[in-house]
Design an enzyme around this catalytic site. Sequence first.
Site, short mmCIF file in Angstrom:
data_model
loop_
_atom_site.label_atom_id
_atom_site.label_comp_id
_atom_site.label_asym_id
_atom_site.label_seq_id
_atom_site.Cartn_x
_atom_site.Cartn_y
_atom_site.Cartn_z
N ASP A 121 -17.32 -2.76 57.74
CA ASP A 121 -16.08 -1.95 57.19
C ASP A 121 -16.47 -1.28 55.70
O ASP A 121 -15.93 -1.87 54.77
CB ASP A 121 -14.92 -3.04 57.22
CG ASP A 121 -14.47 -3.31 58.61
OD1 ASP A 121 -14.87 -2.72 59.69
OD2 ASP A 121 -14.03 -4.48 58.59
N GLY A 151 -7.11 -1.43 64.51
CA GLY A 151 -6.19 -0.52 64.40
C GLY A 151 -6.47 0.94 64.75
O GLY A 151 -5.64 1.87 64.97
N ASP A 161 -1.64 6.31 63.53
CA ASP A 161 -2.11 7.22 64.25
C ASP A 161 -3.59 6.92 64.78
O ASP A 161 -4.01 7.53 65.94
CB ASP A 161 -2.44 8.64 63.91
CG ASP A 161 -3.17 8.65 62.74
OD1 ASP A 161 -3.90 7.89 62.18
OD2 ASP A 161 -3.01 9.72 61.83
N ASP A 209 -11.12 -10.53 56.98
CA ASP A 209 -11.47 -9.70 58.19
C ASP A 209 -12.47 -8.72 57.96
O ASP A 209 -12.87 -7.90 59.12
CB ASP A 209 -9.97 -9.04 58.86
CG ASP A 209 -9.36 -8.18 57.59
OD1 ASP A 209 -9.02 -8.79 56.66
OD2 ASP A 209 -9.35 -6.83 57.88
#
Length: 522
Positions: free
Chosen positions: A280, A102, A135, A270
């Site tokens: 991550d 994303g 965003d 994930d």
Amino acid sequence: MSIALSHRYTESLPADSERSRQPRIVEGAAYSFVDPDPVSQPRLLAWSTALGDSLGIARPSEDQDAWLQVLSGNTRWSGTSPYANCYGGHQFGQWAGQLGDGRAITLGEFVDRSGSIHELQLKGAGRTPYSRGADGRAVLRSSLREYLCSEAMHALGVPTTRALSLIATGDDVVRDMFYDGNPQAEPGAIVCRVAPSFLRLGTFELPASRGDTPLLRQLVDYSIEHHEPDIDHRDPDALFAWYEAICRRTARLIAEWTRVGFVHGVMNTDNLSIHGITIDYGPYGWLEPYEPGWTPNTTDAQTSRYCFGRQPAIAQWNLSRFGGALTHLTSDTERLEQCLASYAEEYEHASQAMFASKLGLVDLQSEARQQLLTDLFDLLSMTETDYTLFFRGLGAVPAERPGEAEPQAALMPAYYDPAALQGEVGQALRDWVARYQLEAKQQPDAVRQADMQRSNPLYVARNYLAQLAIDEAEQGRTEELHRLIQVLENPYTEQPGMERYAEKRPEWARHRAGCSALSCSS
């Protein structure tokens, strides 16, 4: 500058047929082509010289430097076609469906000087089809934390994604840090992450959940062929060998996290890599006072699902979900269960070897040494005891001449309340150290202490140290960030004049935002 590129990922796997940033469900595709959103005033804040040299990329020198523009998302490097990955995952134990990149966009596959292939990915590079209305940007505080911890973990010897650059965008990003309805504008930034690939357990779960067996097969075949040099992808048993390799790599990774006291904070499926590397960096933290139930993630505060003590079990649970996805490719579930069982076997072996190394013992095979380790955890829990500093200080406790030195002298820096050592805790510590000395004297002190220093870091990327660097960077000053990076590049070596970076968390940081627990937006 000539940089060799590879296109094996995009040439081997199907792309999304639509080319837009519009949030949508993407089916039958491993990724979507999308360019980063440009930023207004890119400025380099940090650079990994060693990583850049291995990739053949020189440190950007000016605002208009070609690589600064590429790594900020303003231009595309010739020959590349940036893309965002499509994947799903279990989040906090529940299937979340399609997730995807994303706010991350992979620039492409770059071949380093040794011939190895690395994916370069920009985190905070703008909207993608997987942004779900957000965003796609990242704030400076989270980007700085990811850069810092990626490189710190590499220096610690913990398998990890790397960070090549940290770039301020010159644009503000609005975030509600505490999810309390009070969003604020913060400075934006982009970190360039580097890894063999960004394939996750959730990459394979998504097509399995949809019954898209052809895509699942393509992803598995691609992964084995290009990322498993020890497995022949044409072998009928390649699937099982691959699954077992991932289970064993993950077990060794979790043991390494335990060794250095790292807590990931958001171990969703994930967020686990098929490569057995840390990936991550969100609301991570370092175990400061030893507390197995501690989690750095405010989102996880009620259940502590992803706390320090549960990381080994959570990794196994995640791998079981991954194995469930692979049942779409084989009916031999017994073989899959055997592969999954290798995780526990590997973790037991790795953790035993790791704790023996941390304690400076030859092994933990005797009943006395096993009990010594068990009792140590009880001792550390009696009063707030810094995990990193206790093990580091233990190496300075003499074993060849037991009783000649008071153990508190070497271990005092690890205690948040030194007065506690005057009573029951102090006696328990002396008793435990006396037993430890009997076991540790099997090796000369000099040999034992050298071994322990290689296993027990002195400097780790504590949250409060990162926050101090963030405070300065948000004011446009990066001196503290650069000093901290320099210290963390040599975490096992005592560095004169840098003593403050080896101190336990100060009282003022106990409850301050960013210094203890963090939200997922961090």
